[in-house]
Write an enzyme that holds these catalytic residues in place. Structure first.
Site, mmCIF file in Angstrom:
data_model
loop_
_atom_site.group_PDB
_atom_site.id
_atom_site.type_symbol
_atom_site.label_atom_id
_atom_site.label_comp_id
_atom_site.label_asym_id
_atom_site.label_seq_id
_atom_site.Cartn_x
_atom_site.Cartn_y
_atom_site.Cartn_z
ATOM 1 N N GLU A 39 5.666 38.822 36.186
ATOM 2 C CA GLU A 39 5.652 38.674 34.727
ATOM 3 C C GLU A 39 4.640 37.596 34.330
ATOM 4 O O GLU A 39 4.486 36.583 35.021
ATOM 5 C CB GLU A 39 7.056 38.287 34.255
ATOM 6 C CG GLU A 39 7.225 38.209 32.753
ATOM 7 C CD GLU A 39 8.647 37.874 32.326
ATOM 8 O OE1 GLU A 39 8.989 38.141 31.160
ATOM 9 O OE2 GLU A 39 9.413 37.345 33.153
ATOM 10 N N LYS A 111 9.338 45.022 27.417
ATOM 11 C CA LYS A 111 10.565 44.309 27.777
ATOM 12 C C LYS A 111 11.590 44.373 26.647
ATOM 13 O O LYS A 111 11.307 43.988 25.507
ATOM 14 C CB LYS A 111 10.224 42.853 28.107
ATOM 15 C CG LYS A 111 11.390 42.030 28.620
ATOM 16 C CD LYS A 111 10.919 40.623 28.966
ATOM 17 C CE LYS A 111 12.044 39.768 29.524
ATOM 18 N NZ LYS A 111 11.579 38.390 29.833
ATOM 19 N N CYS A 153 12.195 41.164 34.511
ATOM 20 C CA CYS A 153 12.898 39.893 34.599
ATOM 21 C C CYS A 153 14.352 39.945 34.080
ATOM 22 O O CYS A 153 15.229 40.481 34.748
ATOM 23 C CB CYS A 153 12.092 38.815 33.872
ATOM 24 S SG CYS A 153 12.518 37.111 34.361
#
Length: 272
Positions: A39, A111, A153
């Site tokens: 990321e 995301k 993540c």
């Protein structure tokens, strides 16, 4: 059998320096491999507002440079995340692209779950939503490695996202897990997703102390569909790889047909 790999970085707030590290590590890759970047690989360790300013630069060419890398090394490449301006131009989306070996975009995932939390570390509190707009679409890519599920993540904590993907063969997870939360949960979450989804998991993490003092956990890892850790790198910059054994994958699913036993409808079934 095909190979997958993860690159671990300690990224700086310097795009060119980070690209130089990625290119150096890509020398360890093999043609036809699937390589996952962490990321915020291109710019990290500055302020969140600086990410927005990077997205607002029309000539940052981050995606184009990554497409050139995929073509040069003849690899499939999951790009970590790039800041891509939202329609409002006051926030950006943390976008992860899946590129094939020709540099063509095969999938994009923005995301969904944003890291707005308090952590007992030197940073203390995180408010990702201040400058980041959440995505709203589940992304699965058909590939020579099977069906690739894309996440980033903090998403790893939300199993509903992965159940919505239906059956996937590889889960890719670019990350910048904090040192504190990573020590407590990183391996447990990667292993849990690999077991429940019966798939390979490739977690590419940031791994060290960054320019702004933020500490990331590292331990980039590849897990098998039986929950076995195939490869891992504790801290610092590096490259790990592993092999997808399709026969083993099929054998596990035949012996324990979790997908057939599941009682909940998928995102794709509900959307069709």
């Amino acid at each position: 059998m095909v190979d997958v790999a993860a690159i671990q970085l300690v990224s700086m707030p310097d795009v060119d320096a980070n690209f130089a590290q990625v290119k150096a590590l890509m020398e360890q890759s093999k043609p036809g491999q699937l390589v996952v970047l962490p990321e915020c690989f291109a710019f990290f360790g500055g302020s969140d507002k600086a990410q927005l300013e990077l997205a607002q630069q029309p000539d940052n060419r981050i995606l184009e440079r990554l497409q050139d890398i995929a073509k040069s090394y003849q690899c499939w490449l999951v790009t970590g995340t790039l800041p891509v301006l939202s329609d409002s131009r006051q926030r950006f989306r943390a976008a992860s692209f899946c590129l094939d070996s020709n540099g063509d975009v095969r999938g994009r995932y923005d995301k969904i779950h944003l890291f707005d939390v308090s952590v007992d570390d030197s940073t203390g509190s995180y408010l990702e939503s201040r400058y980041t707009e959440p995505g709203d679409t589940v992304t699965v890519v058909e590939s020579p490695f099977g069906r690739i599920g894309m996440a980033v993540c903090y998403d790893i904590r939300f199993p509903g996202l992965f159940q919505a993907m239906e059956q996937i063969d590889v889960l890719v997870l670019p990350s910048a897990f904090t040192a504190k939360t990573g020590q407590a949960h990183w391996h447990a979450l990667l292993q849990a997703r690999s077991i429940e989804l019966q798939c390979y998991v490739v977690g590419a993490n940031q791994g060290g102390v960054h320019a702004n003092g933020r500490e990331t956990f590292g331990h980039s890892s590849i897990y098998s569909p039986w929950g076995e850790k195939i490869s891992s790198l504790e801290q610092g910059v590096g490259f790990i790889s592993g092999t997808i054994n399709t026969q083993k994958l099929s054998r596990i699913r035949r012996a324990m047909p979790v997908g057939e036993h599941k009682k909940f409808r998928s995102y794709f079934e509900q959307s069709s």
